[in-house]
Design a protein around this motif. Structure first.
Motif, PDB file in Angstrom:
ATOM      1  N   THR A  85      21.525  52.945  38.490  1.00 29.38           N
ATOM      2  CA  THR A  85      22.015  54.304  38.993  1.00 29.38           C
ATOM      3  C   THR A  85      22.273  54.201  40.495  1.00 29.38           C
ATOM      4  OG1 THR A  85      21.627  55.508  36.857  1.00 29.38           O
ATOM      5  CG2 THR A  85      22.143  56.907  38.924  1.00 29.38           C
ATOM      6  N   LEU A  86      21.390  53.887  41.102  1.00 32.19           N
ATOM      7  CA  LEU A  86      21.360  53.816  42.512  1.00 32.19           C
ATOM      8  C   LEU A  86      22.411  52.805  43.139  1.00 32.19           C
ATOM      9  CD1 LEU A  86      17.314  54.017  43.555  1.00 32.19           C
ATOM     10  CD2 LEU A  86      18.941  55.719  43.568  1.00 32.19           C
ATOM     11  N   LEU A  87      22.426  51.593  42.492  1.00 29.65           N
ATOM     12  CA  LEU A  87      23.081  50.338  42.817  1.00 29.65           C
ATOM     13  C   LEU A  87      24.771  51.039  42.769  1.00 29.65           C
ATOM     14  CD1 LEU A  87      21.424  47.562  41.188  1.00 29.65           C
ATOM     15  CD2 LEU A  87      21.732  47.845  43.807  1.00 29.65           C
ATOM     16  N   ALA A  88      25.130  51.891  41.700  1.00 30.04           N
ATOM     17  CA  ALA A  88      26.182  52.431  41.577  1.00 30.04           C
ATOM     18  C   ALA A  88      26.634  53.396  42.494  1.00 30.04           C
ATOM     19  CB  ALA A  88      26.346  52.987  40.115  1.00 30.04           C
ATOM     20  N   TYR A 138      23.248  56.122  52.639  1.00 35.19           N
ATOM     21  CA  TYR A 138      22.385  55.514  53.415  1.00 35.19           C
ATOM     22  C   TYR A 138      20.930  55.765  52.821  1.00 35.19           C
ATOM     23  CZ  TYR A 138      26.206  55.744  56.711  1.00 35.19           C
ATOM     24  OH  TYR A 138      27.379  55.479  57.184  1.00 35.19           O
ATOM     25  N   GLY A 139      20.579  56.919  51.831  1.00 33.45           N
ATOM     26  CA  GLY A 139      19.466  57.141  51.402  1.00 33.45           C
ATOM     27  C   GLY A 139      19.068  56.109  50.188  1.00 33.45           C
ATOM     28  N   THR A 140      20.082  55.647  49.453  1.00 36.50           N
ATOM     29  CA  THR A 140      19.841  54.968  48.507  1.00 36.50           C
ATOM     30  C   THR A 140      19.559  53.614  48.600  1.00 36.50           C
ATOM     31  OG1 THR A 140      22.140  54.726  48.138  1.00 36.50           O
ATOM     32  CG2 THR A 140      20.878  56.326  46.715  1.00 36.50           C
ATOM     33  N   ILE A 141      20.253  53.141  50.061  1.00 33.67           N
ATOM     34  CA  ILE A 141      20.128  51.882  50.565  1.00 33.67           C
ATOM     35  C   ILE A 141      18.607  51.570  51.172  1.00 33.67           C
ATOM     36  CG2 ILE A 141      20.754  50.281  52.620  1.00 33.67           C
ATOM     37  CD1 ILE A 141      23.805  51.789  52.326  1.00 33.67           C
ATOM     38  N   PHE A 142      18.132  52.655  51.819  1.00 31.32           N
ATOM     39  CA  PHE A 142      16.726  52.843  52.139  1.00 31.32           C
ATOM     40  C   PHE A 142      16.059  52.514  51.048  1.00 31.32           C
ATOM     41  CE2 PHE A 142      12.916  55.363  52.817  1.00 31.32           C
ATOM     42  CZ  PHE A 142      12.482  54.658  53.738  1.00 31.32           C
ATOM     43  N   LEU A 143      16.003  53.349  50.031  1.00 23.94           N
ATOM     44  CA  LEU A 143      15.126  53.319  48.948  1.00 23.94           C
ATOM     45  C   LEU A 143      15.184  52.055  48.027  1.00 23.94           C
ATOM     46  CD1 LEU A 143      13.089  54.765  47.184  1.00 23.94           C
ATOM     47  CD2 LEU A 143      15.035  55.862  45.826  1.00 23.94           C
ATOM     48  N   LEU A 144      16.422  51.536  47.876  1.00 25.91           N
ATOM     49  CA  LEU A 144      16.706  50.265  47.348  1.00 25.91           C
ATOM     50  C   LEU A 144      15.924  48.963  47.996  1.00 25.91           C
ATOM     51  CD1 LEU A 144      19.843  50.704  45.829  1.00 25.91           C
ATOM     52  CD2 LEU A 144      18.090  50.261  44.400  1.00 25.91           C
ATOM     53  N   MET A 145      16.151  49.054  49.412  1.00 28.99           N
ATOM     54  CA  MET A 145      15.587  47.896  50.152  1.00 28.99           C
ATOM     55  C   MET A 145      14.113  48.075  50.441  1.00 28.99           C
ATOM     56  SD  MET A 145      17.496  45.921  50.891  1.00 28.99           S
ATOM     57  CE  MET A 145      17.772  46.048  49.106  1.00 28.99           C
ATOM     58  N   PRO A 184      27.597  44.963  49.175  1.00 29.18           N
ATOM     59  CA  PRO A 184      28.406  46.041  48.572  1.00 29.18           C
ATOM     60  C   PRO A 184      28.550  47.455  49.620  1.00 29.18           C
ATOM     61  CG  PRO A 184      26.866  45.336  46.739  1.00 29.18           C
ATOM     62  CD  PRO A 184      26.659  44.697  48.084  1.00 29.18           C
ATOM     63  N   ALA A 185      27.664  47.802  50.236  1.00 28.90           N
ATOM     64  CA  ALA A 185      27.534  48.988  50.956  1.00 28.90           C
ATOM     65  C   ALA A 185      28.443  48.341  52.115  1.00 28.90           C
ATOM     66  CB  ALA A 185      26.112  49.094  51.547  1.00 28.90           C
ATOM     67  N   PHE A 217      26.959  49.577  60.826  1.00 28.84           N
ATOM     68  CA  PHE A 217      25.859  49.310  61.577  1.00 28.84           C
ATOM     69  C   PHE A 217      24.527  50.175  61.000  1.00 28.84           C
ATOM     70  CE2 PHE A 217      29.367  48.479  64.266  1.00 28.84           C
ATOM     71  CZ  PHE A 217      28.973  47.120  64.811  1.00 28.84           C
ATOM     72  N   LEU A 218      24.959  51.453  60.492  1.00 30.08           N
ATOM     73  CA  LEU A 218      23.915  52.330  59.868  1.00 30.08           C
ATOM     74  C   LEU A 218      23.589  51.568  58.493  1.00 30.08           C
ATOM     75  CD1 LEU A 218      25.446  55.796  60.223  1.00 30.08           C
ATOM     76  CD2 LEU A 218      23.471  54.554  61.497  1.00 30.08           C
ATOM     77  N   VAL A 219      24.269  50.844  57.750  1.00 34.49           N
ATOM     78  CA  VAL A 219      23.823  50.307  56.389  1.00 34.49           C
ATOM     79  C   VAL A 219      22.922  49.174  56.703  1.00 34.49           C
ATOM     80  CG1 VAL A 219      24.545  48.426  54.742  1.00 34.49           C
ATOM     81  CG2 VAL A 219      26.066  50.554  55.326  1.00 34.49           C
ATOM     82  N   VAL A 220      23.158  48.409  57.895  1.00 31.80           N
ATOM     83  CA  VAL A 220      21.967  47.476  58.308  1.00 31.80           C
ATOM     84  C   VAL A 220      20.592  47.916  59.006  1.00 31.80           C
ATOM     85  CG1 VAL A 220      21.503  45.627  60.022  1.00 31.80           C
ATOM     86  CG2 VAL A 220      23.761  45.728  58.864  1.00 31.80           C
ATOM     87  N   LEU A 221      21.102  49.266  59.667  1.00 31.75           N
ATOM     88  CA  LEU A 221      19.939  49.973  60.194  1.00 31.75           C
ATOM     89  C   LEU A 221      19.004  50.537  59.056  1.00 31.75           C
ATOM     90  CD1 LEU A 221      18.355  51.095  62.346  1.00 31.75           C
ATOM     91  CD2 LEU A 221      19.709  53.094  62.325  1.00 31.75           C
ATOM     92  N   PHE A 222      19.466  51.195  58.045  1.00 31.50           N
ATOM     93  CA  PHE A 222      18.625  51.984  56.851  1.00 31.50           C
ATOM     94  C   PHE A 222      18.122  50.732  55.946  1.00 31.50           C
ATOM     95  CE2 PHE A 222      20.911  55.738  58.545  1.00 31.50           C
ATOM     96  CZ  PHE A 222      19.979  56.675  58.166  1.00 31.50           C
TER      97      PHE A 222
END
Length: 211
Positions: free
Chosen positions: A6-9, A13-20, A37-38, A50-55
């Motif tokens: 569900t998170l991957l779908a 920024y929040g789900t990217i942080f949590l998944l990583m 994908p992000a 840039f925020l994708v990489v940061l989070f």
């Protein structure tokens, strides 16, 4: 794993942080299927790359810190016990994998927390031996941040590039295909870098002994 699916779908920024964060502990979340994908969606204007990489990197730092703390405070016997438990096996973990990451850490020193972040099978476990070895936390965090940042930047660049010619329904397959090339390329570079420094150290030591 439906929670992770569900998170991957729904990448924010929040789900990217949590998944990583999860990927940097012991939960088998493929970072390639999060950051790339992000970045793909960022190229379409839905996120900021840039925020994708940061989070992603902040999430990796937090997850790695959890593993570091486990190694630092629990010690080897409890870490091995978890690795050999039912829950450890559900996370695709076992004692052999932990021992492999320990060997890599002790073979390559503190810089292993940087280079280890780039190597499949080592990436999410390298923080445990850093904790077991009582490596200073701020040094650990510094190297981890650089390694994770470089890895996520590579994945983001891949996703951004794939946006130029890959339809979204083929994205995951293409990410895994090109991701394999990237992994082997990084492993080759790491091996070359390690060989260079080993040879350099050997030559320096030999010259010192000759003098």
């Amino acid at each position: 794993m439906s929670f992770i699916t569900t998170l991957l779908a729904h990448l924010t920024y929040g789900t990217i942080f949590l998944l990583m964060l999860l990927e940097s502990t012991v939960v088998p979340v493929p970072s390639e299927l999060v950051v790339s994908p992000a970045a793909y969606h960022a190229a379409g204007g839905n996120l900021n790359v840039f925020l994708v990489v940061l989070f992603a990197t902040i999430g990796a730092d937090v997850g790695a810190s959890i593993n570091y703390a486990a190694g630092y405070y629990l010690g080897r016997p409890l870490v091995y016990r978890f690795a050999n438990s039912k829950w450890g096996h559900l996370c695709l973990l076992n004692q052999e994998k932990v021992e492999k990451s320990e060997k890599y850490f002790y073979d390559h020193g503190v810089a292993a927390t940087l280079t280890g972040r780039l190597i499949p099978g080592i990436r999410h476990l390298i923080s445990i031996p850093a904790g077991l070895a009582k490596m200073p936390y701020w040094k650990f965090l510094f190297y981890t941040t650089i390694g994770a940042g470089v890895w996520h930047s590579i994945l983001a660049a891949l996703g951004w590039w794939l946006h130029t010619f890959v339809p979204e329904d083929q994205l995951d397959d293409k990410i895994m295909e090109y991701g394999d090339y990237i992994k082997w390329g990084i492993i080759a570079l790491v091996v070359i870098a390690i060989a260079y420094f080993v040879i350099k150290h050997y030559i320096k030591k030999r010259k010192k002994n000759e003098n």
